[in-house]
Design a protein around this motif. Structure first.
Motif, short mmCIF file in Angstrom:
data_model
loop_
_atom_site.label_atom_id
_atom_site.label_comp_id
_atom_site.label_asym_id
_atom_site.label_seq_id
_atom_site.Cartn_x
_atom_site.Cartn_y
_atom_site.Cartn_z
N GLY A 28 22.33 -25.40 1.07
CA GLY A 28 22.52 -24.85 2.40
C GLY A 28 21.85 -23.51 2.55
N GLN A 29 21.67 -23.10 3.79
CA GLN A 29 21.09 -21.79 4.09
C GLN A 29 21.88 -21.16 5.24
OE1 GLN A 29 17.10 -21.02 6.20
NE2 GLN A 29 16.60 -20.60 4.06
N ASN A 72 23.65 -23.52 -3.43
CA ASN A 72 24.10 -24.86 -3.77
C ASN A 72 25.54 -24.72 -4.24
OD1 ASN A 72 23.97 -24.01 -6.51
ND2 ASN A 72 21.85 -24.71 -6.69
N LYS A 73 26.07 -25.68 -4.96
CA LYS A 73 27.49 -25.62 -5.32
C LYS A 73 27.81 -24.48 -6.29
CE LYS A 73 28.81 -30.35 -4.26
NZ LYS A 73 29.40 -31.61 -4.74
N GLU A 74 26.87 -24.11 -7.16
CA GLU A 74 27.15 -23.12 -8.19
C GLU A 74 26.39 -21.82 -8.01
OE1 GLU A 74 26.34 -24.99 -11.91
OE2 GLU A 74 27.97 -26.47 -11.71
N VAL A 200 32.65 -25.80 4.56
CA VAL A 200 31.51 -25.68 3.64
C VAL A 200 32.12 -25.31 2.29
CG1 VAL A 200 29.27 -24.62 3.19
CG2 VAL A 200 30.08 -24.84 5.55
N PRO A 201 32.44 -26.31 1.45
CA PRO A 201 33.26 -26.09 0.25
C PRO A 201 32.50 -25.49 -0.93
CG PRO A 201 32.67 -28.40 0.42
CD PRO A 201 32.10 -27.73 1.65
N ALA A 207 26.11 -10.73 0.26
CA ALA A 207 26.19 -9.52 -0.58
C ALA A 207 27.00 -9.80 -1.85
CB ALA A 207 26.77 -8.36 0.23
N GLU A 208 27.97 -8.93 -2.19
CA GLU A 208 28.74 -9.08 -3.42
C GLU A 208 29.88 -10.09 -3.28
OE1 GLU A 208 26.68 -5.47 -3.09
OE2 GLU A 208 28.38 -6.08 -1.86
N PHE A 209 30.15 -10.54 -2.05
CA PHE A 209 31.39 -11.25 -1.77
C PHE A 209 31.31 -12.73 -2.16
CE2 PHE A 209 30.76 -7.69 1.13
CZ PHE A 209 31.83 -6.91 0.74
N TRP A 210 32.41 -13.20 -2.75
CA TRP A 210 32.47 -14.59 -3.25
C TRP A 210 33.92 -14.88 -3.65
CZ3 TRP A 210 33.58 -16.18 -8.45
CH2 TRP A 210 33.92 -15.12 -9.29
N GLY A 211 34.15 -16.11 -4.14
CA GLY A 211 35.42 -16.43 -4.77
C GLY A 211 36.50 -16.98 -3.87
N LEU A 212 36.14 -17.45 -2.66
CA LEU A 212 37.11 -18.06 -1.76
C LEU A 212 36.84 -19.57 -1.67
CD1 LEU A 212 37.22 -15.29 0.97
CD2 LEU A 212 39.15 -16.04 -0.44
N PRO A 213 37.83 -20.36 -1.28
CA PRO A 213 37.63 -21.82 -1.24
C PRO A 213 36.85 -22.29 -0.02
CG PRO A 213 39.86 -21.27 -0.57
CD PRO A 213 39.22 -19.98 -0.99
#
Length: 276
Positions: A28-29, A72-74, A200-201, A207-213
């Motif tokens: 995705g983009q 992608n997923k990872e 969008v699972p 930026a630095e943000f991540w880690g949510l479902p």
């Protein structure tokens, strides 16, 4: 004869399966518009409204930016769309020294690889991903066609802005070095508010943000808000998602020490020239 027919059927099945197209990789983009505010403080109090507007116009390239997140997923790669300065017609070379470079995140391996340019030198920052202890909320809102849920976190400000610099950091460090009591300075914290969509699972974000479902579509931290304006899932043309490779390898802490050391050197040189 039956044995021969069975072997022929088995061979046909193997050939059919081998010619079956491989499933398309999940990609995705997402495009984000980032807007920051700037407090002119006591300096701005002495300015007229016209002067303030002129300053803000000159700083527009630093206060309003567009970014693209490929994922992608990872893995994901986050980068700014470079644009010309509205007044000078040139790129913002000074601001580039303290803005986020191309950033690669691998959420499975908890790995960050970020390319930074500082006064013409290329650095490759390799470290762990920023840690977020998200508090999940029940509030929802619609962003485009996606239903989003709220999450919040509190993070040390310096950890979010390790690639940036402020003269306040230099003053704080000098104060710490001159403090004979070894008193620990107060750690400034930044409140983060994020809105993510499970539609969008993936655990990615700008930026630095991540880690949510789910993909983070909006995030506010400090004086900056980033809002996703467009998502393209599984584009026809395959997206290249890989970590940057050029630059001197360094950690976040070491990179920050490099910046502070260089700015201290510049300040000292400027002071010596004035004293002559």
């Amino acid at each position: 004869m039956k044995s021969l027919l069975f072997k022929f059927s088995l061979l046909s099945l193997v050939l059919l399966m081998s010619n079956k197209p491989a499933p398309q990789e999940f990609q995705g983009q997402a495009t984000y518009f980032a807007k920051s505010t700037m407090d002119l403080g006591s300096w701005g109090a002495r300015m007229s409204e016209a002067q303030k507007k002129q300053i803000m116009a000159r700083l527009k390239n630093r206060l309003e930016k567009t970014f693209v997140l490929n994922f992608n997923k990872e893995e994901s790669v986050f980068n700014e769309e470079e644009k010309l300065d509205a007044i000078s017609g040139a790129t913002d070379s000074w601001g580039k020294n303290f803005s986020q470079g191309e950033s690669y995140k691998n959420v499975k391996e908890n790995a960050l690889v970020q390319q930074q340019e500082f006064y013409g030198k290329q650095f490759l920052v390799k470290d762990k991903l920023q840690k977020f202890e998200w508090k999940m909320g029940s509030e929802t809102k619609q962003i485009g066609q996606y239903t989003c849920f709220k999450a919040t976190a509190t993070v040390p400000t310096d950890e979010l802005t390790w690639y940036n610099f402020s003269w306040g950091k230099l003053r704080q460090q000098a104060k710490k070095e001159g403090d004979s009591t070894n008193t620990e300075p107060e750690i400034k914290m930044t409140e983060v508010e994020a809105w993510y969509t499970p539609q969008v699972p993936v655990g990615h974000g700008p930026a630095e943000f991540w880690g949510l479902p789910g993909l983070i579509l909006e995030v506010s931290a400090g004086n900056t808000t980033m809002l996703c304006s467009k998502i393209v899932m599984n584009p026809k043309e395959k997206i290249k998602i890989e970590a940057p490779k050029k630059g001197k390898e360094i950690t976040k802490d070491s990179y920050q020490e490099t910046i502070v050391g260089k700015m201290r050197e510049m300040a000292n040189n400027r002071g010596r020239r004035r004293s002559r």
